[in-house]
Design an enzyme around this catalytic site. Structure first.
Site, PDB file in Angstrom:
ATOM      1  N   SER A  51     -12.438 -11.885  -4.247  1.00  0.00           N
ATOM      2  CA  SER A  51     -12.895 -11.541  -5.603  1.00  0.00           C
ATOM      3  C   SER A  51     -14.415 -11.536  -5.738  1.00  0.00           C
ATOM      4  CB  SER A  51     -12.258 -12.495  -6.617  1.00  0.00           C
ATOM      5  OG  SER A  51     -12.290 -13.827  -6.161  1.00  0.00           O
TER       6      SER A  51
ATOM      7  N   TYR B 127      -2.406   1.157   7.296  1.00  0.00           N
ATOM      8  CA  TYR B 127      -2.651   0.590   5.958  1.00  0.00           C
ATOM      9  C   TYR B 127      -1.400   0.757   5.088  1.00  0.00           C
ATOM     10  CZ  TYR B 127      -4.711   0.339   1.211  1.00  0.00           C
ATOM     11  OH  TYR B 127      -4.992   0.038  -0.095  1.00  0.00           O
TER      12      TYR B 127
HETATM   13  P1  NAD Z   1     -13.443  -3.921  -1.815  1.00  0.00           P
HETATM   14  O1  NAD Z   1     -13.702  -3.595  -0.386  1.00  0.00           O
HETATM   15  O2  NAD Z   1     -14.273  -3.251  -2.868  1.00  0.00           O
HETATM   16  O3  NAD Z   1     -13.508  -5.460  -2.046  1.00  0.00           O
HETATM   17  C1  NAD Z   1     -12.711  -6.256  -1.252  1.00  0.00           C
HETATM   18  C2  NAD Z   1     -13.274  -7.623  -1.186  1.00  0.00           C
HETATM   19  O4  NAD Z   1     -12.470  -8.277  -0.189  1.00  0.00           O
HETATM   20  C3  NAD Z   1     -14.713  -7.667  -0.677  1.00  0.00           C
HETATM   21  O5  NAD Z   1     -15.435  -8.502  -1.524  1.00  0.00           O
HETATM   22  C4  NAD Z   1     -14.547  -8.240   0.739  1.00  0.00           C
HETATM   23  O6  NAD Z   1     -15.644  -9.052   1.096  1.00  0.00           O
HETATM   24  C5  NAD Z   1     -13.292  -9.065   0.608  1.00  0.00           C
HETATM   25  N1  NAD Z   1     -12.573  -9.296   1.859  1.00  0.00           N
HETATM   26  C6  NAD Z   1     -12.302  -8.406   2.847  1.00  0.00           C
HETATM   27  N2  NAD Z   1     -11.649  -9.003   3.846  1.00  0.00           N
HETATM   28  C7  NAD Z   1     -11.470 -10.295   3.476  1.00  0.00           C
HETATM   29  C8  NAD Z   1     -10.890 -11.412   4.098  1.00  0.00           C
HETATM   30  N3  NAD Z   1     -10.386 -11.352   5.329  1.00  0.00           N
HETATM   31  N4  NAD Z   1     -10.872 -12.604   3.434  1.00  0.00           N
HETATM   32  C9  NAD Z   1     -11.434 -12.707   2.201  1.00  0.00           C
HETATM   33  N5  NAD Z   1     -12.021 -11.685   1.578  1.00  0.00           N
HETATM   34  C10 NAD Z   1     -12.048 -10.485   2.208  1.00  0.00           C
HETATM   35  O7  NAD Z   1     -11.901  -3.644  -2.015  1.00  0.00           O
HETATM   36  P2  NAD Z   1     -11.130  -2.961  -3.223  1.00  0.00           P
HETATM   37  O8  NAD Z   1     -11.261  -1.485  -3.076  1.00  0.00           O
HETATM   38  O9  NAD Z   1     -11.520  -3.607  -4.492  1.00  0.00           O
HETATM   39  O10 NAD Z   1      -9.627  -3.329  -2.837  1.00  0.00           O
HETATM   40  C11 NAD Z   1      -8.989  -4.493  -3.308  1.00  0.00           C
HETATM   41  C12 NAD Z   1      -7.501  -4.330  -3.118  1.00  0.00           C
HETATM   42  O11 NAD Z   1      -7.069  -3.159  -3.794  1.00  0.00           O
HETATM   43  C13 NAD Z   1      -7.081  -4.167  -1.648  1.00  0.00           C
HETATM   44  O12 NAD Z   1      -5.899  -4.885  -1.425  1.00  0.00           O
HETATM   45  C14 NAD Z   1      -6.836  -2.667  -1.530  1.00  0.00           C
HETATM   46  O13 NAD Z   1      -5.887  -2.362  -0.535  1.00  0.00           O
HETATM   47  C15 NAD Z   1      -6.324  -2.345  -2.922  1.00  0.00           C
HETATM   48  N6  NAD Z   1      -6.492  -0.929  -3.292  1.00  0.00           N
HETATM   49  C16 NAD Z   1      -7.738  -0.372  -3.417  1.00  0.00           C
HETATM   50  C17 NAD Z   1      -7.841   0.982  -3.751  1.00  0.00           C
HETATM   51  C18 NAD Z   1      -9.184   1.666  -3.905  1.00  0.00           C
HETATM   52  O14 NAD Z   1      -9.223   2.898  -4.000  1.00  0.00           O
HETATM   53  N7  NAD Z   1     -10.280   0.944  -3.976  1.00  0.00           N
HETATM   54  C19 NAD Z   1      -6.683   1.735  -3.969  1.00  0.00           C
HETATM   55  C20 NAD Z   1      -5.446   1.141  -3.841  1.00  0.00           C
HETATM   56  C21 NAD Z   1      -5.364  -0.209  -3.508  1.00  0.00           C
END
Ligand code: NAD
Length: 264
Positions: free
Chosen positions: A15, A154
């Site tokens: 987060s 994924y």
């Molecule tokens: P993001 O990359 O913007 O942020 C993810 C956060 O996770 C970052 O702060 C990162 O430092 C942290 N992180 C990564 N690996 C980690 C680990 N091993 N332990 C702890 N923290 C970790 O990601 P987002 O786009 O906000 O995605 C969040 C969730 O939403 C994910 O599960 C992703 O699959 C899902 N999602 C995102 C999208 C999109 O388009 N952004 C679409 C569908 C689903």
């Protein structure tokens, strides 16, 4: 509808940015105490400062842990042994050719995207069941249903999360604890911005414009015809964590802008 989570403690994994930070903000605005999780002291502290300035009076805690391994999840549990709300947001993504995706990559995706949620639910559900109230949310993806050919590794993990959430909902049936999945579509998160960085520099276009172009080119079934904001995704998560959402469990809730071409 007034969502009031005063007295509840929420853990939102990963987060420090993106969708996770927006969820943490929404839960804090609703009165919950929020445990922020990141991999480094610096990023987690920064997220706490950002939220503290945006949500006056927010009660925020930090938990430094990398959730890609069992020991990392154990480290997180040492900060958060008893919570009312668990949002399994941690997830990694990125395109990769199927033939070029080795076992190590598959394992990394499985551990981070699926096993982190398995381990946290196993540790934290008993406390929720004992209290007779709890919320567990898995942040899956439209890619769970609409498997991208360039991100099969994924998509498989995101489908697994739906199965896990549905199974857990039935496992704690009748306990007052709900377990659901939220399925975002393309969302303008920090991770999405990182994927678009080169294109932004090359073209000078805004992230919103590139998000829209990405959606039109790669997810043409989108009904909103643009990428979502992180707040739009967070709103659904905050609702499903609310007391008002007590009749929603075992559900897959789409915030995909209608990308998945289905009527249910
Ligand atoms: P993001 O990359 O913007 O942020 C993810 C956060 O996770 C970052 O702060 C990162 O430092 C942290 N992180 C990564 N690996 C980690 C680990 N091993 N332990 C702890 N923290 C970790 O990601 P987002 O786009 O906000 O995605 C969040 C969730 O939403 C994910 O599960 C992703 O699959 C899902 N999602 C995102 C999208 C999109 O388009 N952004 C679409 C569908 C689903």
């Amino acid at each position: 509808m007034n969502i009031d989570l005063t007295g509840k403690v929420a853990l939102v994994t990963a987060s420090t940015g993106g969708i996770g930070l927006a969820i943490a903000k929404g839960l804090a605005q609703s009165g919950a105490q929020v445990i922020l999780n990141g991999r480094s002291e610096a990023s987690t502290h920064k997220a706490k400062e950002t939220l503290a300035s945006r949500v006056p009076g927010a009660r925020l805690h930090t938990a430094i842990a990398d959730l890609s391994s069992a020991s990392g999840v154990d480290a997180l549990l040492s900060y958060a042994a008893d919570v009312d709300i668990l949002v399994n947001n941690a997830g990694i993504y990125g395109p990769q050719d199927f033939y070029a995706t080795d076992d190590e990559t598959w394992e990394k995706y499985w551990q981070t995207n699926v096993m982190s949620g398995v381990r946290l639910a196993r540790a934290l559900l008993p406390g929720m069941v004992k209290k007779g109230w709890g919320r567990v949310v898995f942040i899956s993806s439209e890619s769970a249903l609409n498997i991208p050919a360039d991100m099969i590794h994924y998509g498989v993990t995101k489908t697994a999360q739906l199965s896990l959430a549905r199974g857990l909902a039935k496992f704690v049936a009748g306990s007052g604890v709900t377990v659901n999945s939220v399925l975002p579509g393309p969302t303008l998160s920090d991770g999405f911005a990182a994927m678009m960085k080169d294109e932004m520099e090359k073209t000078g276009k805004s992230l919103e414009t590139l998000g829209k172009e990405f959606v039109m080119a790669n997810r043409p079934s989108s009904v909103i015809q643009r990428a979502a904001t992180v707040e739009e995704v967070a709103n659904m998560v905050v609702y499903v964590c609310s007391t008002q959402a007590s009749a929603t469990s075992g559900a897959s809730l789409r915030v995909d802008g209608g990308v998945v071409d289905d009527i249910v």
